[in-house]
Design a protein around this motif. Sequence first.
Motif, PDB file in Angstrom:
ATOM      1  N   ALA A 196       0.782  -1.285  -0.066  1.00 43.35           N
ATOM      2  CA  ALA A 196      -0.053  -0.058   0.006  1.00 43.35           C
ATOM      3  C   ALA A 196       0.605   1.288   0.090  1.00 43.35           C
ATOM      4  CB  ALA A 196      -0.780   0.187   1.147  1.00 43.35           C
ATOM      5  N   PHE A 197       0.179   2.393  -0.467  1.00 38.33           N
ATOM      6  CA  PHE A 197       1.040   3.396  -0.504  1.00 38.33           C
ATOM      7  C   PHE A 197       0.682   4.458   0.755  1.00 38.33           C
ATOM      8  CE2 PHE A 197       0.984   8.030  -1.853  1.00 38.33           C
ATOM      9  CZ  PHE A 197       2.412   8.336  -1.929  1.00 38.33           C
ATOM     10  N   ALA A 198       1.665   4.924   1.308  1.00 39.61           N
ATOM     11  CA  ALA A 198       1.439   5.778   2.544  1.00 39.61           C
ATOM     12  C   ALA A 198       0.721   5.064   3.535  1.00 39.61           C
ATOM     13  CB  ALA A 198       0.808   7.155   1.898  1.00 39.61           C
ATOM     14  N   ILE A 208      -8.501   4.103  -2.535  1.00 44.36           N
ATOM     15  CA  ILE A 208      -8.229   2.785  -2.941  1.00 44.36           C
ATOM     16  C   ILE A 208      -9.099   1.944  -2.034  1.00 44.36           C
ATOM     17  CG2 ILE A 208      -6.528   0.768  -3.091  1.00 44.36           C
ATOM     18  CD1 ILE A 208      -6.377   2.803  -5.325  1.00 44.36           C
ATOM     19  N   SER A 209      -9.144   1.929  -0.710  1.00 43.19           N
ATOM     20  CA  SER A 209      -9.786   1.245   0.207  1.00 43.19           C
ATOM     21  C   SER A 209     -11.381   1.243  -0.098  1.00 43.19           C
ATOM     22  CB  SER A 209      -9.765   1.619   1.774  1.00 43.19           C
ATOM     23  OG  SER A 209      -8.055   1.503   1.943  1.00 43.19           O
ATOM     24  N   PRO A 265     -14.083   1.728 -14.547  1.00 46.26           N
ATOM     25  CA  PRO A 265     -13.575   3.051 -14.683  1.00 46.26           C
ATOM     26  C   PRO A 265     -13.650   4.040 -13.524  1.00 46.26           C
ATOM     27  CG  PRO A 265     -15.776   2.888 -15.607  1.00 46.26           C
ATOM     28  CD  PRO A 265     -15.820   1.181 -15.205  1.00 46.26           C
ATOM     29  N   GLN A 266     -14.453   3.286 -12.331  1.00 51.57           N
ATOM     30  CA  GLN A 266     -14.389   4.184 -11.236  1.00 51.57           C
ATOM     31  C   GLN A 266     -13.109   4.196 -10.500  1.00 51.57           C
ATOM     32  OE1 GLN A 266     -17.466   4.224  -8.463  1.00 51.57           O
ATOM     33  NE2 GLN A 266     -18.918   3.503  -9.987  1.00 51.57           N
ATOM     34  N   PHE A 267     -12.088   3.171 -11.199  1.00 51.49           N
ATOM     35  CA  PHE A 267     -10.747   3.211 -10.562  1.00 51.49           C
ATOM     36  C   PHE A 267      -9.968   4.318 -11.114  1.00 51.49           C
ATOM     37  CE2 PHE A 267     -12.016  -0.649  -8.770  1.00 51.49           C
ATOM     38  CZ  PHE A 267     -11.185  -0.973  -7.664  1.00 51.49           C
ATOM     39  N   CYS A 268      -9.832   5.596 -10.745  1.00 52.89           N
ATOM     40  CA  CYS A 268      -9.289   6.605 -11.352  1.00 52.89           C
ATOM     41  C   CYS A 268      -9.018   7.581 -10.282  1.00 52.89           C
ATOM     42  CB  CYS A 268      -9.877   7.228 -12.473  1.00 52.89           C
ATOM     43  SG  CYS A 268     -11.579   7.956 -12.033  1.00 52.89           S
TER      44      CYS A 268
END
Length: 304
Positions: A196-198, A208-209, A265-268
């Motif tokens: 994971a980032f940060a 992301i979560s 597409p919501q993964f943006c």
Amino acid sequence: MPPLWEATHLETKDLQLFLAVARNKSISRTADQLYMSQSTVTNRLQRLERDLGCQLFTRTPGGVQLTAEGMRLFPLAEQMMQIEHRMLEPSARPVHTLRVMSGRAFVSTDVPKCLHQMLQVEEVRLQVRMGMYEDMVEALVGNQVDFCFLGEPIHHPRVRLVEYPADAIDLVVPVGHRFVHDLPSIGALADEPFIAFADTTAPFRRRISMLLAKYDVYPDVRMELDSIDGIKAMVAQGLGVSLLPRRTLHDAAAKGVIGIALPDPQFCLPTFLAYPDAIEHEPLTRRFIEIVTEHYEREVRFKS
């Protein structure tokens, strides 16, 4: 805080030191940067606070942050340094300083391209630094920075936003991973170790979560890093998979990883340029917005 003109015996070197500590948010980092001892930095800051009759910094677990009085002093100190510079070089033509702040997803991609283009049309000095979302909000509200590139909006009456096309968030896997040829579903990520980032409070991490939770995926986080290059290195070694903005994967092949587009597409990640309302009508502000807008228009054409 008393009016600055009532203060006596102000040393411009102390103001320069104040600005450096404010930008670094750390006495120790400033001392290392200026080849000074921490005690010297602390003593000079205390002298400046005595001269001004107010506290400029408060200590935090991660360093120091400006008090309300410190935030008032910051733009004035910058102006005083600029005046001193013009007095020492009266024949020099004034050159504006463009202060840009960015998150890690932008600093190695869009920011350098936009600044390069800006230097082709304007003679400016550049100050660039990285920061987390909260750092950028504070810097914008306190007029400590001119522009911020960021992936989440800032809702504040003193901050203006320009929104650009969103960037896809891709699944990042090592070369040879089974998902390269067959990603059965986003739900399949639940069975993968995740890098994971940060930390959990970072806006990108929260995004992301929430996106994964739609698919009942609560990743098995094996590692947390605040370095995008570090994440790619860990993924390349097979220590887990990750999700990163597509703009950060321009060097994926060289890093030994592959980015996989997800079917949702919501993964943006949104793309925003933010700036203080105090500089809204300045010519340099309008010029840089034009430069950034042209950059993203070119990016969209390239991707299409």
